[in-house]
Design a protein around this motif. Structure first.
Motif, mmCIF file in Angstrom:
data_model
loop_
_atom_site.group_PDB
_atom_site.id
_atom_site.type_symbol
_atom_site.label_atom_id
_atom_site.label_comp_id
_atom_site.label_asym_id
_atom_site.label_seq_id
_atom_site.Cartn_x
_atom_site.Cartn_y
_atom_site.Cartn_z
ATOM 1 N N ARG A 359 -1.005 5.280 -31.828
ATOM 2 C CA ARG A 359 -1.037 3.810 -31.746
ATOM 3 C C ARG A 359 0.053 3.279 -30.805
ATOM 4 N N LEU A 360 1.047 4.098 -30.530
ATOM 5 C CA LEU A 360 2.093 3.692 -29.603
ATOM 6 C C LEU A 360 1.805 4.240 -28.201
ATOM 7 N N TRP A 361 1.371 5.491 -28.163
ATOM 8 C CA TRP A 361 1.114 6.161 -26.889
ATOM 9 C C TRP A 361 -0.029 5.491 -26.134
ATOM 10 N N LEU A 362 -1.106 5.123 -26.852
ATOM 11 C CA LEU A 362 -2.277 4.559 -26.176
ATOM 12 C C LEU A 362 -1.942 3.254 -25.435
ATOM 13 N N PRO A 363 -1.316 2.276 -26.094
ATOM 14 C CA PRO A 363 -0.965 1.065 -25.328
ATOM 15 C C PRO A 363 0.020 1.330 -24.185
ATOM 16 N N LEU A 364 0.995 2.228 -24.406
ATOM 17 C CA LEU A 364 1.960 2.496 -23.336
ATOM 18 C C LEU A 364 1.283 3.162 -22.151
ATOM 19 N N GLN A 365 0.367 4.101 -22.421
ATOM 20 C CA GLN A 365 -0.333 4.772 -21.325
ATOM 21 C C GLN A 365 -1.336 3.851 -20.646
ATOM 22 N N ALA A 366 -2.053 3.080 -21.462
ATOM 23 C CA ALA A 366 -3.118 2.246 -20.893
ATOM 24 C C ALA A 366 -2.543 1.099 -20.066
ATOM 25 N N LEU A 367 -1.437 0.537 -20.523
ATOM 26 C CA LEU A 367 -0.928 -0.691 -19.902
ATOM 27 C C LEU A 367 0.310 -0.468 -19.045
#
Ligand SMILES: *Cc1c(COP(=O)(O)O)cnc(C)c1O
Length: 480
Positions: A359-367
């Motif tokens: 839940r932390l990695w996905l937003p950091l990678q996506a954005l």
């Protein structure tokens, strides 16, 4: 066999087929969309006297009520009751957020159910969690030798830090009542709770005075340590705040760190609220000295805007965190050996846990980091903006210029008791619900707080807050 076949059939609803999955997904996503679309108009506080009591009329049954009816209960009695932490006009306590990308990461983590506790079991999940910890460590200026743990929140991260510092000092038995921990009266109450949970109820707590901006007085800290040394006690740990919950004040981390090091104390920094402001230049300047501490807490569910359930602890010396938490058992024998990455289970109190890294990695990678840096810069500037605007309103008196993004203030009516007036003011604001602010006591005075933390909080929200505060205060004063 007949029986087994019956049971198998009866258990089938646990595995919805593609059609049923599509129906459920559509239902849930339509609900989420409606929720998000209605947010700009939604109250920041739902003043509902029933407090969702009707949930008790829907007990858990054999047959169930179906997803639609369940969703209706959530809509009517959960999401529309109490504080609305997803609103940009929610300015109380330390606001949360709820990034949509993070919610999707949670969904994927739950669907694939990776075992993010042991490297052997899910090397990918553990790599993600450890990589996030290393990213936070480098953000804080910690060395490569740091390790850490994605916890359920700041309280658990602080507890894990206290346990690590306790074991590092070998604190047990008769050593406990001689040991001294130094902190200010503004340290978060979970630190005191952590001391109790860690079996350190009898440790001496020294409350160090604060300056006029509610920051630890470093000279007073040093004097207190010397006094305890002279008296034969054992100064053990300093807990400083990188952003207190009360006022957002940042203790003089560099000075405190030097004093702690000179006297051989563990320096723990509670940056649950403030740590991630290191992502923006204004914040990094305020947090100078954070890099020299022994352990550090940061809450992604506060200043990285994640939904609730993610804190983080970083410990400078990974051996110390490992020594305090490593454990094994015969039934774990297949999992040992692969040590390319340390396993979260050996760095924390938990074994089986949610794969909260995704839940932390996905937003950091996506954005990428840029929108996070911008949002945190914006919050710091918004707090200064609010401080100026509310100070300019006749009758309001403000606290110090904010270190980060919390502003304290109160209304001083022409007549009558100031505390009682502000209590009435906040009650009226909660009834109104358009904005939500919380309160505290500073120097014995009932004080209002405004915390700009939510990623949805922008200038228009604070303009609205100033208007609602002004109108309500003037109306109450006229009625008095
Ligand atoms: C919120 C907060 C905590 C506690 O963290 P939780 O995530 O609520 O458990 C600790 N310290 C500070 C400074 C905080 O703001």
């Amino acid at each position: 066999m007949h029986n087994l076949a019956d049971l198998e059939r009866a258990a089938l609803p646990l595995e919805p087929d593609a059609g049923e999955r599509a129906r459920l997904t559509k239902l849930i996503f339509a609900y989420a969309d409606r929720y998000l679309e209605s947010l700009p108009e939604a109250p920041a506080y739902f003043d509902r006297p029933d407090r969702g009591r009707a949930l008790l009329d829907a007990p858990i049954t054999e047959e169930g009520i179906g997803a639609e009816a369940a969703l209706g209960l959530i809509r009517d009695h959960v999401d529309g009751v109490g504080i609305n932490t997803t609103s940009g006009r929610f300015l109380g306590y330390i606001p949360g957020g709820g990034l949509f990308h993070a919610a999707l990461g949670d969904f994927l983590a739950a669907v694939a159910n990776r075992y993010a506790s042991v490297f052997f079991a899910s090397p990918g999940a553990v790599r993600i969690e450890n990589l996030l910890i290393r990213w936070m460590a480098s953000l804080a200026g910690y060395p490569e030798t740091a390790a850490g743990y994605l916890s359920a929140g700041g309280s658990l991260a602080n507890l894990t830090a206290v346990i690590t510092a306790r074991d590092d000092a070998g604190l047990e038995g008769d050593a406990i009542p001689r040991a001294v921990v130094y902190l200010t009266e503004h340290a978060h109450h979970c630190v005191d709770k952590a001391l109790r949970l860690a079996g350190l109820r009898r440790v001496v707590r020294r409350r160090i005075p604060v300056d006029e901006r509610y920051r630890m007085d470093a000279a007073a800290l040093e004097a207190a340590i010397r006094e305890d040394e002279r008296a034969g006690r054992a100064p053990w740990m300093v807990v400083s705040s990188a952003g207190t919950t009360n006022t957002g004040s940042v203790d003089p981390l560099a000075d405190v760190g030097q004093i702690a090091a000179a006297h051989g104390l563990w320096h723990h920094v509670d940056g649950a609220y403030g740590g991630f402001f290191a992502l923006c230049p204004e914040g990094a300047a305020v947090l100078r000295g954070m890099d020299a501490s022994d352990s550090l807490v940061m809450d992604p569910h506060k200043t990285l805007f994640l939904p609730y359930g993610t804190g983080a602890l970083i410990v400078r010396d990974r051996e110390k965190l490992y020594a305090a938490h490593a454990a094994g058992a015969d039934y774990m024998q297949d999992t040992l050996g692969a040590v390319e990455e340390l396993s979260p289970a050996n760095l924390s109190p938990e074994l089986t846990k949610h794969f909260r890294g995704l839940r932390l990695w996905l937003p950091l990678q996506a954005l990428g980091l840029a929108p996070f840096r911008a949002a945190l810069s914006e919050k710091m500037r918004l707090a200064r903006y609010f401080h100026e605007r509310i100070r300019a309103v006749n009758g309001f008196e403000v606290g110090p210029e904010p270190d980060l993004s919390v502003v304290t203030y109160r209304y001083v009516p022409k007549r009558g008791d100031v505390d009682a007036f502000n209590e009435k003011l906040v009650e009226a604001l909660h009834k109104d619900g358009r904005i939500f602010i919380s309160t505290t006591r500073l120097d014995g005075r009932f004080t209002l707080r405004m915390a700009a933390v939510c990623f949805r909080t922008h200038r228009a929200d604070l303009d609205a807050a100033v208007d609602v505060l002004t109108d309500t205060a003037k109306r109450l004063e006229a009625e008095a």
